[in-house]
Motif scaffolding. Sequence first.
Motif, short mmCIF file in Angstrom:
data_model
loop_
_atom_site.label_atom_id
_atom_site.label_comp_id
_atom_site.label_asym_id
_atom_site.label_seq_id
_atom_site.Cartn_x
_atom_site.Cartn_y
_atom_site.Cartn_z
N MET A 116 1.34 -1.00 0.14
CA MET A 116 -0.11 -0.16 -0.03
C MET A 116 1.06 1.10 0.41
O MET A 116 2.12 1.22 0.61
CB MET A 116 -0.87 0.10 0.82
N ASP A 117 0.42 1.98 -0.78
CA ASP A 117 0.53 3.43 -0.15
C ASP A 117 0.62 4.27 0.86
O ASP A 117 -0.34 5.12 1.20
CB ASP A 117 0.30 4.75 -1.92
N TYR A 118 1.67 4.12 1.84
CA TYR A 118 0.87 4.69 3.14
C TYR A 118 1.48 5.53 3.49
O TYR A 118 2.59 6.93 3.66
CB TYR A 118 1.87 3.66 4.36
N ALA A 119 0.52 6.74 3.79
CA ALA A 119 0.48 8.83 4.22
C ALA A 119 0.49 8.74 5.43
O ALA A 119 0.13 9.82 5.98
CB ALA A 119 -0.03 9.52 3.14
N GLY A 120 0.72 7.61 6.44
CA GLY A 120 -0.02 8.62 7.98
C GLY A 120 1.07 8.48 8.44
O GLY A 120 2.15 8.69 8.23
N ILE A 121 1.43 8.39 9.67
CA ILE A 121 1.97 8.35 10.77
C ILE A 121 3.55 7.93 10.56
O ILE A 121 3.48 6.68 10.66
CB ILE A 121 1.90 8.92 12.44
N GLN A 122 4.59 8.78 9.97
CA GLN A 122 5.84 7.49 9.55
C GLN A 122 6.12 7.05 11.17
O GLN A 122 7.69 7.15 10.92
CB GLN A 122 6.74 9.00 9.51
N THR A 123 5.73 6.17 11.72
CA THR A 123 6.74 4.93 12.62
C THR A 123 5.83 3.76 12.61
O THR A 123 4.94 3.55 12.08
CB THR A 123 6.35 6.12 13.60
N CYS A 124 6.59 2.74 12.59
CA CYS A 124 6.57 1.19 12.71
C CYS A 124 5.43 0.74 14.06
O CYS A 124 4.39 1.01 13.65
CB CYS A 124 7.93 0.39 13.49
N ALA A 125 5.13 1.66 15.03
CA ALA A 125 3.81 0.73 15.72
C ALA A 125 2.93 2.10 15.22
O ALA A 125 1.70 1.51 15.35
CB ALA A 125 4.06 2.41 17.35
N ALA A 126 2.48 3.38 15.29
CA ALA A 126 1.79 3.52 13.57
C ALA A 126 1.16 2.96 12.23
O ALA A 126 0.28 2.58 12.12
CB ALA A 126 1.50 5.31 13.28
#
Length: 224
Positions: A116-126
């Motif tokens: 996927m194209d991830y555009a959320g918070i740039q942390t592994c946990a998020a």
Amino acid sequence: MSAVISAVVLVSVIGLAAGILLAVASKVFDVPVDEKLQSITEALPGANCGACGYAGCADYAAALASGEAKNGLCSPGGADSAAAIAEILGQELGEVAYKTALVHCLGTWDNTSNKMDYAGIQTCAAAMQQFAGVGSCTYGCMGLGDCMRACEYGAITVCNGVASINPALCKGCSKCVATCPKHIISFVPLKKSAVIRCMNCDKGGETRKVCLYGCIGCKRCEKV
């Protein structure tokens, strides 16, 4: 005037009695201090990382003092701590079991891809909250650097989508181990040995569909 003097005398007597009671109580309830245990505890770095296999420095120190543990298991303390403890215990300094953290993943951008194209918070946990991560391999490193930010020694970098740990800089504090939401970082002996660099638990064919270097469980490494 006599009332004031009486009050002062009464307070003084109460204070004296309280002081005597405290002195007696301190003797009765006194806990002997194990000087050897205290010295060993002070020789350890106080990282409480658990890399030695014990819950923390206090547990490891107690095991050393009782003779139940082997000296040289403290990675953050290294040779200096081991030498100090050996002197306290009156022992010869044996081999120090150096360990380093290792990321069990080879899923670089060249070997795998994102689902996927991830555009959320740039942390592994998020990112972990989004369908177990952004990568095609649900077991692999997401490369968003939570472990890198947790490392106080600059031992971790993210290159080509995968975290990498420099053994020369790793102090064995285990903060990266606790931070990784994929649980793909562990301690391994810092010596020439074979280690599995993949945590994928799927069958061989499914593993290779998502990563060119995914472990397929062929066990050829055991034979070699």
